[in-house]
Write an enzyme that holds these catalytic residues in place. Structure first.
Site, PDB file in Angstrom:
ATOM      1  N   CYS A  25      -5.818   7.793   9.022  1.00 31.28           N
ATOM      2  CA  CYS A  25      -6.000   7.039  10.660  1.00 31.28           C
ATOM      3  C   CYS A  25      -5.562   8.012  11.744  1.00 31.28           C
ATOM      4  O   CYS A  25      -4.636   8.952  11.651  1.00 31.28           O
ATOM      5  CB  CYS A  25      -4.857   5.984  10.901  1.00 31.28           C
ATOM      6  SG  CYS A  25      -5.638   4.467  10.054  1.00 31.28           S
TER       7      CYS A  25
ATOM      8  N   ARG B 237      -8.332  -1.052   4.400  1.00 26.68           N
ATOM      9  CA  ARG B 237      -7.692  -0.087   3.913  1.00 26.68           C
ATOM     10  C   ARG B 237      -6.132  -0.369   3.548  1.00 26.68           C
ATOM     11  O   ARG B 237      -5.535   0.204   2.534  1.00 26.68           O
ATOM     12  CB  ARG B 237      -7.399   1.339   4.728  1.00 26.68           C
ATOM     13  CG  ARG B 237      -8.996   1.982   4.658  1.00 26.68           C
ATOM     14  CD  ARG B 237      -8.872   3.105   5.807  1.00 26.68           C
ATOM     15  NE  ARG B 237      -7.905   4.062   5.065  1.00 26.68           N
ATOM     16  CZ  ARG B 237      -7.296   5.202   5.996  1.00 26.68           C
ATOM     17  NH1 ARG B 237      -7.780   5.264   7.124  1.00 26.68           N
ATOM     18  NH2 ARG B 237      -6.297   5.701   5.447  1.00 26.68           N
TER      19      ARG B 237
ATOM     20  N   ILE C 196       7.048   7.563  17.119  1.00 24.19           N
ATOM     21  CA  ILE C 196       6.735   8.315  15.761  1.00 24.19           C
ATOM     22  C   ILE C 196       5.414   9.451  15.872  1.00 24.19           C
ATOM     23  O   ILE C 196       5.460  10.408  15.658  1.00 24.19           O
ATOM     24  CB  ILE C 196       6.607   7.363  14.537  1.00 24.19           C
ATOM     25  CG1 ILE C 196       7.762   6.538  14.651  1.00 24.19           C
ATOM     26  CG2 ILE C 196       6.322   8.202  13.454  1.00 24.19           C
ATOM     27  CD1 ILE C 196       9.194   7.166  14.026  1.00 24.19           C
TER      28      ILE C 196
ATOM     29  N   ARG D  21      -0.026  14.779  12.920  1.00 21.79           N
ATOM     30  CA  ARG D  21       0.455  14.453  11.418  1.00 21.79           C
ATOM     31  C   ARG D  21       0.517  15.917  10.548  1.00 21.79           C
ATOM     32  O   ARG D  21      -0.329  16.039   9.838  1.00 21.79           O
ATOM     33  CB  ARG D  21      -0.573  13.340  10.903  1.00 21.79           C
ATOM     34  CG  ARG D  21      -0.589  12.255  11.673  1.00 21.79           C
ATOM     35  CD  ARG D  21      -1.296  11.192  11.057  1.00 21.79           C
ATOM     36  NE  ARG D  21      -0.366  10.363   9.988  1.00 21.79           N
ATOM     37  CZ  ARG D  21      -0.793   8.978   9.281  1.00 21.79           C
ATOM     38  NH1 ARG D  21      -2.123   8.841   9.511  1.00 21.79           N
ATOM     39  NH2 ARG D  21      -0.094   8.573   8.666  1.00 21.79           N
TER      40      ARG D  21
ATOM     41  N   ASP E  69       4.414   1.072  12.156  1.00 22.24           N
ATOM     42  CA  ASP E  69       3.181   0.402  11.510  1.00 22.24           C
ATOM     43  C   ASP E  69       3.183  -0.970  11.990  1.00 22.24           C
ATOM     44  O   ASP E  69       2.132  -1.591  11.450  1.00 22.24           O
ATOM     45  CB  ASP E  69       3.404   0.438  10.021  1.00 22.24           C
ATOM     46  CG  ASP E  69       2.836   1.839   9.487  1.00 22.24           C
ATOM     47  OD1 ASP E  69       2.191   2.610  10.142  1.00 22.24           O
ATOM     48  OD2 ASP E  69       2.689   1.740   8.218  1.00 22.24           O
TER      49      ASP E  69
ATOM     50  N   LYS F 109       0.982  -1.248   0.037  1.00 23.05           N
ATOM     51  CA  LYS F 109       0.027  -0.138   0.126  1.00 23.05           C
ATOM     52  C   LYS F 109       0.672   1.029   0.039  1.00 23.05           C
ATOM     53  O   LYS F 109       0.589   2.357  -0.829  1.00 23.05           O
ATOM     54  CB  LYS F 109      -0.839   0.042   1.213  1.00 23.05           C
ATOM     55  CG  LYS F 109      -1.262   1.303   1.692  1.00 23.05           C
ATOM     56  CD  LYS F 109      -2.331   0.835   3.079  1.00 23.05           C
ATOM     57  CE  LYS F 109      -2.662   2.125   3.715  1.00 23.05           C
ATOM     58  NZ  LYS F 109      -1.541   3.073   4.260  1.00 23.05           N
ATOM     59  N   ASN F 110       1.913   1.338   0.929  1.00 22.38           N
ATOM     60  CA  ASN F 110       2.678   2.592   1.169  1.00 22.38           C
ATOM     61  C   ASN F 110       3.640   2.855  -0.041  1.00 22.38           C
ATOM     62  O   ASN F 110       4.160   3.777  -0.070  1.00 22.38           O
ATOM     63  CB  ASN F 110       3.258   2.443   2.537  1.00 22.38           C
ATOM     64  CG  ASN F 110       2.295   2.740   3.569  1.00 22.38           C
ATOM     65  OD1 ASN F 110       1.124   3.296   3.292  1.00 22.38           O
ATOM     66  ND2 ASN F 110       2.693   2.266   4.768  1.00 22.38           N
TER      67      ASN F 110
HETATM   68  C1  UD1 Z   1       4.444   7.397   8.709  1.00 19.55           C
HETATM   69  C2  UD1 Z   1       5.715   6.440   8.991  1.00 19.55           C
HETATM   70  C3  UD1 Z   1       5.590   5.538   7.864  1.00 19.55           C
HETATM   71  C4  UD1 Z   1       4.178   4.907   7.699  1.00 19.55           C
HETATM   72  C5  UD1 Z   1       3.458   5.848   7.561  1.00 19.55           C
HETATM   73  C6  UD1 Z   1       1.665   5.312   7.775  1.00 19.55           C
HETATM   74  C7  UD1 Z   1       7.961   6.849   9.737  1.00 19.55           C
HETATM   75  C8  UD1 Z   1       8.950   7.803   9.871  1.00 19.55           C
HETATM   76  N1  UD1 Z   1       6.804   7.128   9.057  1.00 19.55           N
HETATM   77  O1  UD1 Z   1       4.853   8.013   7.285  1.00 19.55           O
HETATM   78  O2  UD1 Z   1       6.687   4.307   8.139  1.00 19.55           O
HETATM   79  O3  UD1 Z   1       4.098   3.689   6.683  1.00 19.55           O
HETATM   80  O4  UD1 Z   1       3.130   6.747   8.742  1.00 19.55           O
HETATM   81  O5  UD1 Z   1       1.558   4.779   9.010  1.00 19.55           O
HETATM   82  O6  UD1 Z   1       7.826   5.855  10.567  1.00 19.55           O
HETATM   83  N2  UD1 Z   1       5.942  15.293  10.930  1.00 19.55           N
HETATM   84  C9  UD1 Z   1       5.827  16.695  11.054  1.00 19.55           C
HETATM   85  N3  UD1 Z   1       5.919  17.433   9.882  1.00 19.55           N
HETATM   86  C10 UD1 Z   1       5.873  16.997   8.718  1.00 19.55           C
HETATM   87  C11 UD1 Z   1       5.655  15.743   8.422  1.00 19.55           C
HETATM   88  C12 UD1 Z   1       5.888  14.731   9.487  1.00 19.55           C
HETATM   89  O7  UD1 Z   1       5.996  17.133  12.073  1.00 19.55           O
HETATM   90  O8  UD1 Z   1       5.539  17.753   7.771  1.00 19.55           O
HETATM   91  C13 UD1 Z   1       6.283  14.368  11.981  1.00 19.55           C
HETATM   92  C14 UD1 Z   1       4.807  13.633  12.220  1.00 19.55           C
HETATM   93  O9  UD1 Z   1       3.967  14.227  12.847  1.00 19.55           O
HETATM   94  C15 UD1 Z   1       5.561  12.320  12.652  1.00 19.55           C
HETATM   95  C16 UD1 Z   1       6.903  12.042  11.979  1.00 19.55           C
HETATM   96  O10 UD1 Z   1       7.187  13.307  11.536  1.00 19.55           O
HETATM   97  O11 UD1 Z   1       5.813  12.422  14.190  1.00 19.55           O
HETATM   98  C17 UD1 Z   1       6.728  11.122  10.826  1.00 19.55           C
HETATM   99  O12 UD1 Z   1       6.051  11.479  10.097  1.00 19.55           O
HETATM  100  P1  UD1 Z   1       6.120  11.031   8.370  1.00 19.55           P
HETATM  101  O13 UD1 Z   1       7.031   9.938   8.118  1.00 19.55           O
HETATM  102  O14 UD1 Z   1       5.826  11.938   7.548  1.00 19.55           O
HETATM  103  O15 UD1 Z   1       4.547  10.285   8.302  1.00 19.55           O
HETATM  104  P2  UD1 Z   1       4.045   9.452   7.132  1.00 19.55           P
HETATM  105  O16 UD1 Z   1       4.626   9.938   5.921  1.00 19.55           O
HETATM  106  O17 UD1 Z   1       2.672   9.475   7.343  1.00 19.55           O
END
Ligand code: UD1
Length: 419
Positions: A116, A398, A328, A121, A306, A22-23
């Protein structure tokens, strides 16, 4: 409402083929609009979020043809557009259309993404990086307006290796003038898969494997055929299901390098694990698992956030005390309250959970509140005595193409109902 009904305490053993990730599929589908021609994607999972993304691609002007797990995207005719709010707010990965649409059309207006509820986020890292590439960002009325008459390649150092921000920058950089050098980029395998796809459509991308990526936006793109990587989180989830029931599992297309941090935890719990050279994972669990000590979630190659909920469900029946630290997301322990209904002994604050393994878990009516948490409740149900009903099963669909069918193949008694 979709629910899963599980009759537990059956040892799960067998062999499963893992569907596409998915990712990896979601960013690659968004990236397909960078090329004004045809891309063919094999091993594209048939899950809810992929279907929603295909709908967004069609809305933007793509012609989509689907045959089994192959998706053919003709993106010759893309127009700048805003997507309906409920499509965007229902799915986190809609944020990936920022980089893709900027790369192709130079503008986009997007609602803040949903997905989710596991933490706040934010998207500040995405937006700051895009500004550095010459994008004007205006945030108003709950929407993000981005436009750029000319994307410029530049040097960007991320303050945190955000997966989503890395993907957005890769896509924008693929169509920017000049070379972008991205430092402290995310190193998740899904990032490598997106880089592989960009190379396939003719964008020169080079990674040093340590968080530095060069992207040259000057080349012409071309038609391509690409196969999406197998889903490491689905692999890990099924390994958890087999381990929690004292069973064994072979994943012929599981990639050990993608799951090393998880496989090490299985070994700590007393499982024997065999790794193929590039592909293939075999795991056999003992009758009673041992505690796992301390587990810390971290960006790749650390233990994936995850997999945190699913491993917690396994530990609820393993040995003595284990501790899980979530680094995270700040709100990713909601499943604890549901696991407790099944007899699990788990104490938690917002960033740490202390799990005391019990001899037995008991079937109960529980409720999923996110994708991986829902998968964890299914795992607990498989390991528990009696019947478990997991409500809100749509969350699970999902990310898992056919979780009931797959688990049945290895001996589970599970079905899903709509009512
Ligand atoms: C994250 C996971 C990813 C997982 C996905 C779905 C990590 C590093 N990332 O990706 O492996 O597949 O969720 O569950 O494990 N953040 C900020 N500002 C931003 C972007 C991110 O502060 O602009 C913070 C987020 O709040 C979080 C961390 O950075 O604490 C990681 O976020 P990010 O890797 O961007 O999240 P996803 O891309 O959703």
């Amino acid at each position: 409402m979709t629910s899963f009904i599980i009759c537990g305490e059956r040892k799960l053993s067998g062999r499963l083929w893992i569907h596409g990730a998915k990712n990896a599929a979601l960013p690659i589908l968004a990236a397909a609009i960078l090329h004004p021609g045809t891309t063919v994607l094999h091993q594209c999972p048939d899950i809810l979020d992929v279907r929603s993304t295909l709908k967004m691609l069609e809305f933007a002007g793509c012609v989509i043809h689907k045959e089994a797990d192959t998706v053919i995207i003709d993106a010759a005719d893309i127009h700048p557009c805003g997507f309906p709010t409920d499509w965007v707010s229902g799915m986190r990965s809609s944020i990936l259309f920022l980089g893709a649409m900027l790369g192709r059309c130079g503008e986009i207006c997007l609602d803040y993404p949903g997905g989710c509820s596991i933490g706040s986020r934010p998207v500040d890292i995405h937006l700051k990086a895009l500004e550095k590439m010459g994008v004007t960002v205006v945030e108003s009325d709950g929407k993000i307006h981005c436009c750029s008459s000319r994307l410029k390649g530049c040097r960007i150092r991320l303050p945190y290796p955000s997966v989503g921000a890395t993907e957005n920058i890769l896509m924008a950089a693929a169509r920017a003038e000049g070379v972008t050098v991205l430092e402290n980029a995310a190193r998740e395998p899904e990032i490598d898969d997106l880089c592989g796809f960009l190379c396939a459509i003719g964008v020169p991308v080079c990674s040093d494997g340590r968080g530095r990526i060069w992207i040259d936006g000057n080349s012409r793109t071309k038609d391509a055929v690409y196969t999406i990587m197998p889903d490491r989180i689905v692999s890990g989830t099924y390994l958890c299901a087999a381990a929690a029931t004292g069973g064994s599992l072979e994943l012929p297309n599981g990639i050990p390098a993608h799951l090393e941090a998880v496989l090490e935890i299985f070994e700590r719990m007393g499982c024997s694990v065999e790794r193929g050279r590039r592909q293939g994972i075999y795991m056999k669990a003992p009758a009673r698992l041992k505690a796992a000590g301390h587990i810390h979630t971290a960006p790749f190659p650390g233990f994936p956030t995850d997999m945190q909920s699913q491993i917690m469900a396994v530990l609820a029946k393993a040995g003595d005390v284990s501790r899980i630290y979530e680094h995270i997301f700040e709100d990713r322990f909601k499943t604890v309250y549901e696991l407790r209904k099944m007899g699990a002994d788990i104490w938690t604050d917002s960033s740490m959970a202390v799990v005391r393994g019990k001899e037995k878990l008991y079937g109960a009516r529980v409720r999923a509140s996110d994708l991986r948490g829902g998968a964890a409740l299914i795992i607990a149900g498989l390991a528990a005595e009696g019947e478990t009903v997991v409500e809100n099963g749509l969350f699970v669909e999902r990310g898992y193409q056919n979780i009931c069918g797959d688990l049945k193949k290895i001996g589970a008694c599970i079905c899903h109902t709509e009512n």
